[in-house]
Design a protein around this motif. Structure first.
Motif, mmCIF file in Angstrom:
data_model
loop_
_atom_site.group_PDB
_atom_site.id
_atom_site.type_symbol
_atom_site.label_atom_id
_atom_site.label_comp_id
_atom_site.label_asym_id
_atom_site.label_seq_id
_atom_site.Cartn_x
_atom_site.Cartn_y
_atom_site.Cartn_z
ATOM 1 N N ALA A 169 0.865 -1.181 0.000
ATOM 2 C CA ALA A 169 0.000 0.000 0.000
ATOM 3 C C ALA A 169 0.898 1.227 0.000
ATOM 4 N N ASN A 170 0.438 2.314 -0.582
ATOM 5 C CA ASN A 170 1.254 3.525 -0.562
ATOM 6 C C ASN A 170 0.417 4.754 -0.225
ATOM 7 N N VAL A 171 1.078 5.717 0.382
ATOM 8 C CA VAL A 171 0.409 6.930 0.844
ATOM 9 C C VAL A 171 1.157 8.164 0.356
ATOM 10 N N PRO A 172 0.479 9.076 -0.352
ATOM 11 C CA PRO A 172 1.117 10.339 -0.749
ATOM 12 C C PRO A 172 1.111 11.322 0.423
ATOM 13 N N LEU A 173 2.188 12.037 0.601
ATOM 14 C CA LEU A 173 2.270 13.006 1.693
ATOM 15 C C LEU A 173 2.212 14.428 1.125
ATOM 16 N N VAL A 174 1.262 15.202 1.620
ATOM 17 C CA VAL A 174 1.137 16.613 1.242
ATOM 18 C C VAL A 174 0.941 17.429 2.512
ATOM 19 N N PRO A 175 1.528 18.613 2.599
ATOM 20 C CA PRO A 175 1.473 19.410 3.834
ATOM 21 C C PRO A 175 0.061 19.759 4.290
ATOM 22 N N GLU A 176 -0.865 19.913 3.352
ATOM 23 C CA GLU A 176 -2.213 20.368 3.694
ATOM 24 C C GLU A 176 -3.109 19.271 4.290
ATOM 25 N N ILE A 177 -2.672 18.017 4.171
ATOM 26 C CA ILE A 177 -3.495 16.900 4.640
ATOM 27 C C ILE A 177 -2.709 16.053 5.640
ATOM 28 N N ASP A 178 -3.300 15.830 6.803
ATOM 29 C CA ASP A 178 -2.642 14.981 7.794
ATOM 30 C C ASP A 178 -2.587 13.541 7.297
ATOM 31 N N ALA A 221 5.171 22.224 -9.757
ATOM 32 C CA ALA A 221 6.585 22.051 -10.074
ATOM 33 C C ALA A 221 7.449 23.191 -9.533
ATOM 34 N N ASN A 222 6.845 24.036 -8.707
ATOM 35 C CA ASN A 222 7.584 25.156 -8.120
ATOM 36 C C ASN A 222 8.576 24.643 -7.079
ATOM 37 N N LEU A 223 9.812 25.101 -7.158
ATOM 38 C CA LEU A 223 10.863 24.571 -6.292
ATOM 39 C C LEU A 223 10.590 24.851 -4.813
ATOM 40 N N ASP A 224 10.059 26.025 -4.510
ATOM 41 C CA ASP A 224 9.750 26.332 -3.111
ATOM 42 C C ASP A 224 8.645 25.415 -2.585
ATOM 43 N N ARG A 225 7.650 25.184 -3.441
ATOM 44 C CA ARG A 225 6.568 24.277 -3.067
ATOM 45 C C ARG A 225 7.113 22.868 -2.818
ATOM 46 N N ILE A 226 7.993 22.426 -3.672
ATOM 47 C CA ILE A 226 8.592 21.096 -3.542
ATOM 48 C C ILE A 226 9.370 20.978 -2.230
ATOM 49 N N LYS A 227 10.131 22.022 -1.898
ATOM 50 C CA LYS A 227 10.911 22.004 -0.657
ATOM 51 C C LYS A 227 9.996 21.936 0.558
ATOM 52 N N SER A 228 8.860 22.612 0.471
ATOM 53 C CA SER A 228 7.883 22.569 1.559
ATOM 54 C C SER A 228 7.329 21.159 1.730
ATOM 55 N N GLU A 229 7.032 20.508 0.605
ATOM 56 C CA GLU A 229 6.518 19.125 0.655
ATOM 57 C C GLU A 229 7.551 18.176 1.247
ATOM 58 N N LEU A 230 8.799 18.379 0.874
ATOM 59 C CA LEU A 230 9.856 17.492 1.364
ATOM 60 C C LEU A 230 10.133 17.708 2.850
ATOM 61 N N GLU A 231 9.962 18.937 3.323
ATOM 62 C CA GLU A 231 10.093 19.200 4.759
ATOM 63 C C GLU A 231 8.995 18.460 5.528
ATOM 64 N N HIS A 232 7.797 18.483 4.972
ATOM 65 C CA HIS A 232 6.682 17.753 5.579
ATOM 66 C C HIS A 232 6.961 16.248 5.583
ATOM 67 N N PHE A 233 7.506 15.770 4.475
ATOM 68 C CA PHE A 233 7.877 14.352 4.368
ATOM 69 C C PHE A 233 8.882 13.981 5.460
ATOM 70 N N LYS A 235 9.397 15.370 8.289
ATOM 71 C CA LYS A 235 8.750 15.423 9.606
ATOM 72 C C LYS A 235 7.970 14.134 9.867
ATOM 73 N N VAL A 236 7.217 13.678 8.870
ATOM 74 C CA VAL A 236 6.395 12.475 9.045
ATOM 75 C C VAL A 236 7.262 11.233 9.245
ATOM 76 N N VAL A 237 8.282 11.055 8.400
ATOM 77 C CA VAL A 237 9.108 9.833 8.533
ATOM 78 C C VAL A 237 9.900 9.838 9.838
ATOM 79 N N GLU A 238 10.213 11.034 10.327
ATOM 80 C CA GLU A 238 10.910 11.112 11.616
ATOM 81 C C GLU A 238 9.977 10.682 12.747
#
Length: 267
Positions: A169-178, A221-233, A235-238
């Motif tokens: 199973a796989n789960v997409p991670l986005v900052p706006e959704i827990d 595809a905005n780089l700042d948006r991508i960096k925000s998503e990766l920061e959220h990622f 946080k979750v994996v930690e």
């Protein structure tokens, strides 16, 4: 007296029984009784079956792949005047003679192949059903859970592992959704975070937008948006404490092998 046919096999005997039923059907069943005797591996059992067939004026249909047991069956039945039909032997012998191949002489291979096929189909269906976080309940049933931001190859990786008979199973991670609550109850050793560099993800997403005929300058595809998503990622994996695999320059097969190796080591 009702005719009795003894179905003898060193596996479950399904093949011999199906062939016998097909033959008997040409006589409208004729009230024949089929008695299946599976997992025959020794001469004493063969002796017992032959005596039963002799006592009840029956016949034997058998699938015995081991040469010594097959030969013993044929010779013993002939000695007692019992008809014994070898379903697989003649074809195996001819195949070996014509093509120079040596049989494995391993009982039950057809069944093993069938089981393997159905497990693979089940895993593929599971991957489709629980793809992209569609139903969080699948996270607790999965052998492997993949998490990552969009375009980190979660879906193709799930399908690849499904062909290895693993339920993914796989789960997409986005900052706006827990993330779903179920994700925090998954054994962290079965969960894998898929990490990627911002620059590589920007390149992938821009190409994706172009393929769809959309403007590659979109926020997706905005780089700042991508960096925000990766920061959220991160946080979750930690919080989960699961292993992380950097997929930046890896093919799906390479990532899958890393996951499989980790799982194997933990076993």
């Amino acid at each position: 007296m009702v005719p009795i046919i003894y179905i003898v096999s060193d596996s479950v005997g399904e093949t011999a029984e199906l062939v016998t039923k097909a033959a008997v059907s040409q006589f409208n069943g004729s009230g024949v009784v089929l008695k299946r005797i599976p997992y025959v591996e020794d001469e004493s059992t063969i002796n017992e079956v032959i005596q039963l067939a002799k006592m009840n004026n029956g016949m034997i249909v058998f699938t015995l792949v081991r040469p010594e047991i097959r030969t013993y069956m044929k010779e013993s039945a002939e000695k007692e005047g019992i008809f014994a039909c070898d379903v697989m032997g003649p074809l195996m012998d001819h195949f070996q003679k014509q093509y120079g191949k040596t049989p494995l002489f391993e009982p039950g291979l057809v069944r093993k192949l069938d089981d393997d096929y159905f497990k693979k189909v089940e895993a593929i269906e599971f991957a489709v059903k629980y793809d992209d976080g569609r139903d969080p309940r699948g996270l607790l049933k999965a052998d492997i859970v993949l998490i990552g931001v969009s375009r980190t190859s979660k879906t193709p990786l799930s399908q690849y592992l499904a062909h290895k008979r693993l339920k993914v199973a796989n789960v997409p991670l986005v900052p706006e959704i827990d993330p779903p609550e179920e994700l925090y109850h998954v054994d962290k050793e079965r969960c894998f975070g898929l990490k990627i560099s911002p620059e590589k993800l920007n390149e992938i997403r821009r190409e994706r937008l172009k393929t769809l005929g959309l403007n590659d300058k979109a926020s997706y595809a905005n780089l700042d948006r991508i960096k925000s998503e990766l920061e959220h990622f991160n946080k979750v994996v930690e919080e989960i404490g699961c292993p992380i695999i950097d997929v930046t320059n890896k093919a799906v097969e390479e990532t899958a092998n890393l996951i499989l190796n980790q799982i194997q080591q933990k076993k």
